[in-house]
Design a protein around this motif. Sequence first.
Motif, PDB file in Angstrom:
ATOM      1  N   ASP A 100      -8.747  -6.014 -10.648  1.00  0.00           N
ATOM      2  CA  ASP A 100      -8.270  -7.352 -10.767  1.00  0.00           C
ATOM      3  C   ASP A 100      -7.999  -7.625  -9.258  1.00  0.00           C
ATOM      4  OD1 ASP A 100      -6.333  -7.974 -13.228  1.00  0.00           O
ATOM      5  OD2 ASP A 100      -8.095  -8.418 -13.220  1.00  0.00           O
ATOM      6  N   THR A 101      -6.742  -6.667  -8.843  1.00  0.00           N
ATOM      7  CA  THR A 101      -7.379  -6.492  -7.222  1.00  0.00           C
ATOM      8  C   THR A 101      -7.490  -5.296  -5.862  1.00  0.00           C
ATOM      9  OG1 THR A 101      -4.433  -6.558  -7.118  1.00  0.00           O
ATOM     10  CG2 THR A 101      -5.728  -8.623  -7.046  1.00  0.00           C
ATOM     11  N   MET A 102      -7.664  -5.282  -5.425  1.00  0.00           N
ATOM     12  CA  MET A 102      -8.170  -4.512  -4.406  1.00  0.00           C
ATOM     13  C   MET A 102      -7.397  -4.443  -2.866  1.00  0.00           C
ATOM     14  SD  MET A 102     -11.601  -2.366  -4.451  1.00  0.00           S
ATOM     15  CE  MET A 102     -10.725  -0.615  -3.696  1.00  0.00           C
ATOM     16  N   GLY A 103      -6.606  -3.183  -2.719  1.00  0.00           N
ATOM     17  CA  GLY A 103      -5.154  -3.592  -1.248  1.00  0.00           C
ATOM     18  C   GLY A 103      -4.668  -2.656  -0.643  1.00  0.00           C
ATOM     19  N   TRP A 104      -4.529  -3.006   0.512  1.00  0.00           N
ATOM     20  CA  TRP A 104      -4.005  -1.791   1.468  1.00  0.00           C
ATOM     21  C   TRP A 104      -2.164  -1.928   1.810  1.00  0.00           C
ATOM     22  CZ3 TRP A 104      -7.491   2.098   3.235  1.00  0.00           C
ATOM     23  CH2 TRP A 104      -8.454   1.628   3.162  1.00  0.00           C
ATOM     24  N   TYR A 105      -1.788  -0.364   1.629  1.00  0.00           N
ATOM     25  CA  TYR A 105      -0.128  -0.187   1.223  1.00  0.00           C
ATOM     26  C   TYR A 105      -0.013   0.175   2.737  1.00  0.00           C
ATOM     27  CZ  TYR A 105       0.323  -2.193  -2.710  1.00  0.00           C
ATOM     28  OH  TYR A 105       0.359  -3.361  -4.248  1.00  0.00           O
ATOM     29  N   GLN A 106       1.174  -0.008   3.736  1.00  0.00           N
ATOM     30  CA  GLN A 106       1.353   0.788   4.626  1.00  0.00           C
ATOM     31  C   GLN A 106       3.167   1.886   4.477  1.00  0.00           C
ATOM     32  OE1 GLN A 106       3.534  -2.072   7.225  1.00  0.00           O
ATOM     33  NE2 GLN A 106       2.055  -0.977   9.329  1.00  0.00           N
ATOM     34  N   MET A 107       2.991   2.739   5.048  1.00  0.00           N
ATOM     35  CA  MET A 107       4.137   3.850   4.077  1.00  0.00           C
ATOM     36  C   MET A 107       4.929   4.313   6.004  1.00  0.00           C
ATOM     37  SD  MET A 107       4.628   6.484   1.170  1.00  0.00           S
ATOM     38  CE  MET A 107       4.168   8.378   2.333  1.00  0.00           C
ATOM     39  N   PHE A 108       6.074   3.577   5.799  1.00  0.00           N
ATOM     40  CA  PHE A 108       6.645   4.776   7.130  1.00  0.00           C
ATOM     41  C   PHE A 108       7.620   5.737   6.133  1.00  0.00           C
ATOM     42  CE2 PHE A 108       5.201   0.933   9.866  1.00  0.00           C
ATOM     43  CZ  PHE A 108       5.699  -0.278   9.603  1.00  0.00           C
ATOM     44  N   PRO A 109       7.156   6.680   7.018  1.00  0.00           N
ATOM     45  CA  PRO A 109       8.071   7.951   6.534  1.00  0.00           C
ATOM     46  C   PRO A 109       9.470   7.708   6.256  1.00  0.00           C
ATOM     47  CG  PRO A 109       7.033   8.342   9.488  1.00  0.00           C
ATOM     48  CD  PRO A 109       7.391   6.426   8.695  1.00  0.00           C
ATOM     49  N   GLY A 110       9.618   8.088   5.111  1.00  0.00           N
ATOM     50  CA  GLY A 110      11.035   7.649   4.051  1.00  0.00           C
ATOM     51  C   GLY A 110      11.324   6.405   3.863  1.00  0.00           C
ATOM     52  N   LYS A 111      10.234   5.836   3.559  1.00  0.00           N
ATOM     53  CA  LYS A 111      10.522   4.470   3.326  1.00  0.00           C
ATOM     54  C   LYS A 111       9.354   4.149   2.096  1.00  0.00           C
ATOM     55  CE  LYS A 111      13.405   2.929   6.084  1.00  0.00           C
ATOM     56  NZ  LYS A 111      14.787   2.535   5.899  1.00  0.00           N
TER      57      LYS A 111
END
Length: 112
Positions: A32-43
């Motif tokens: 249905d969708t493809m996407g990009w995620y961002q992860m910061f340290p501890g988040k």
Amino acid sequence: QVQLVESGGGWVQPGGSLRLSCESSRSILSFDTMGWYQMFPGKQRKLIVRITSGGRIEYGDSVKGDFVISRDIAKNTVYLQMNSLKPETTAIYYCHAHPFWWGQGTQVTVSS
């Protein structure tokens, strides 16, 4: 089983650009969708941007950075073009295919 293989991360100076790639073992139109995620340290991971199978693009809330998503259907690959990078965009970036497949994550470090 679906595999998402990311590439393109690394180190870049502030103001620079990178393009991340996410190759799927299955047709990207099957999600249905493809996407990009961002992860910061501890988040937790946060959505940057996603693209629907129909081609609609949706950005996440409070996205930090200049990001553009695109895809090559023939190559089963989704891209994230990252421009004007800043140190605060240093994070791990993940590819996602709805509903629950994730890439391994790729580190992007922005520093001088």
